[in-house]
Design an enzyme around this catalytic site. Structure first.
Site: not given
Length: 502
Positions: A254, A288
């Site tokens: 991720e 993110c």
């Protein structure tokens, strides 16, 4: 500043590691707040061996019983939510409400995983052979390595750990070197849950590795660890992914986002404005899922940009432990320097930059607070296609929705995306196969704030990155197809006959 009361809540002595330990600073002031013991290279083999041994025991514990441990972990997290939230703020620099929200995500994934422990279902498959039945079975995969980043120092661990534990996998956790204290606190919280759970939890079920990248590389390269789940930058992922693949291991990556929002003339601008500010400046742009690129229709660009500037001017910047503060510090000096380099490149490329300067330097000379920046760009350029982990919002105009979608998709990163529009045709195109190519695609909500049930992640550059929710649990298990012959005949190739005797 004296932060000992926050450390004392978890029995974390400020100088536990002595002069040789890992030095931990707080981004709030830049002060050293602790030195913690580190894991030596010689310990790695023993850590992995203990995890292997734990796997052989834990995989035989029934999944609903494994879920009971995660339920107890959720209870312990509820009891320590305030203290752990404050420690997240102290060590990572995010405002207190975000620290508390991160712990709530940990609690939520525990709730999800407890239910999941009774739902590790396999399919029944129609067999082409008479008197036969086929089915799929899911089995525990083995020791799982979790590598987490500084910006979500505890939630990322919980997303992975809760699923891995109910799936039957022991865990080795290597947190960011910038946030070892929160990891140590989580270990102590889990230890309390294990003590309540009892003897079914084997020694070595969860092990913490506080070390540098060299130790991390040893763990990543070890064939005894079948699954590596790593969260961080795309640069980190490009190193971890190939190393795991080279030994035919499995990875969940991720990584970066560089997320975009498209705002069309059919948008509710009040709603869009709130989402832009929250997702662009929250966690000082160090998510993110932070909003990096704002792609606005040319007709409404100037109006929206002026409203964003006005909203930015009212943002409270300061100590994230204080009430009313919306933007805390960058993690360190390196993050500040990266931000300034990106803004300089934006200016040289013809962009107009508002904000981005350092603030509160007199009050916090060793910390790095900045005013969130808006960079109005003539078009999408190289600098806008590179993610900088800081509160920089690049603004670009578009003419047609197809052009806007192409701009959004024209970056290598692809975690989250969104569109603001009340036109059904526009939103449906955005969600179609010809629309967003990101793992998350939202309508009238910003790119940040993913829910536990939605299988967070889906980084397009890696083809994976799903650590939570939905059917992400399958990434932590191995699939097996079973065929059962309940007839008296063994089907053979046509024309082959042999005598088996009396």
């Amino acid at each position: 500043m004296d932060y000992r009361n926050i450390l004392d809540a978890f029995g974390l002595a400020p100088l536990a590691g002595g002069e040789e330990g890992l030095t931990v600073t707080t981004p709030i002031s830049g002060d050293i707040i602790a030195r913690v013991p580190t894991t030596a290279t010689l310990e790695v083999d023993a850590i992995i061996s203990r995890s292997e041994k734990a796997f052989k025991s834990w995989r035989e514990v029934p999944a609903p019983r494994r879920g009971e441990l995660v339920r107890l972990l959720g209870e312990e997290l509820r009891a320590s939510k305030e203290e752990l939230g404050r420690l997240v703020t102290l060590e990572a620099g995010k405002i207190l409400q975000e620290g508390l929200g991160e712990v709530q995500e940990m609690i939520d994934i525990c709730d999800f995983a407890v239910g999941l422990s009774r739902q590790l279902y396999g399919l029944t498959i129609a067999s082409e052979r008479p008197g036969h039945r086929m089915m799929e079975t899911w089995h525990p995969l083995g020791p799982t390595l979790i590598i987490s980043a500084f910006n979500f120092p505890v939630a990322v661990w919980a997303w992975n750990a809760a699923l891995a534990l109910v799936c039957g996998n022991p865990i080795i956790w290597k947190p960011s070197e910038k946030t070892p204290l929160t990891a140590m606190a989580c270990q102590r919280i889990l230890d309390r849950a294990i003590a309540r759970f009892g003897a079914d939890a084997p020694e070595g079920l969860h092990q913490l590795v506080v070390a540098d990248a060299k130790i991390g590389q040893l763990l990543v390269d070890d064939r005894r660890i079948p699954l590596v789940s790593a969260t961080g930058s795309t640069a980190m992922g490009r190193k971890v992914g190939p190393r795991v693949a080279e030994r035919f291991g499995r990875s969940i990556l991720e990584l970066g986002g560089n997320n975009a929002m498209i705002v069309t003339p059919a948008a509710d601008l009040d709603l869009a404005l709130r989402a832009i500010v929250f997702s662009a400046v929250g966690t000082a742009g160090q998510r993110c899922t932070s909003l990096r690129r704002l792609i606005v229709h040319r007709e409404i660009r100037d109006t929206l940009v002026e409203r964003i500037k006005s909203a930015y001017a009212s943002i409270a910047i300061g100590n994230p432990l204080e009430d009313g503060v919306l933007v805390g510090p960058l993690i360190d000096k390196g993050a500040y320097e990266n931000m300034q380099t990106a803004l300089d490149r934006a200016r040289k490329a013809g962009g107009t930059v508002t904000g981005g300067e350092r603030v509160l330097a007199d009050e916090y000379p060793n910390a790095y607070y900045v005013r969130p920046a808006i960079a109005e760009m003539p078009k999408q350029l190289d600098i806008t296609c590179q993610e900088t982990f800081a509160p920089i919002l690049y603004v670009m105009a578009y003419e047609t929705l197809e052009e806007a979608i192409a701009m959004q998709n024209a970056v290598s990163q692809g975690l989250s995306s969104c569109i603001f529009s009340n036109d059904l045709r526009e939103t449906e195109l955005f969600l179609s196969a010809a629309g967003s190519d990101c793992g998350i695609a939202n309508v009238n909500i910003g790119p940040s704030g993913a829910e536990i049930g939605g299988a967070f992640g889906g980084e397009k550059e890696t083809g994976g990155g799903r650590e939570s929710g939905s059917d992400a649990w399958k990434g932590y298990m191995r699939r097996q197809t079973n065929t059962i012959n309940y007839s008296r005949d063994l089907p053979l190739a046509q024309g082959i006959v042999f005598d088996i005797g009396e």
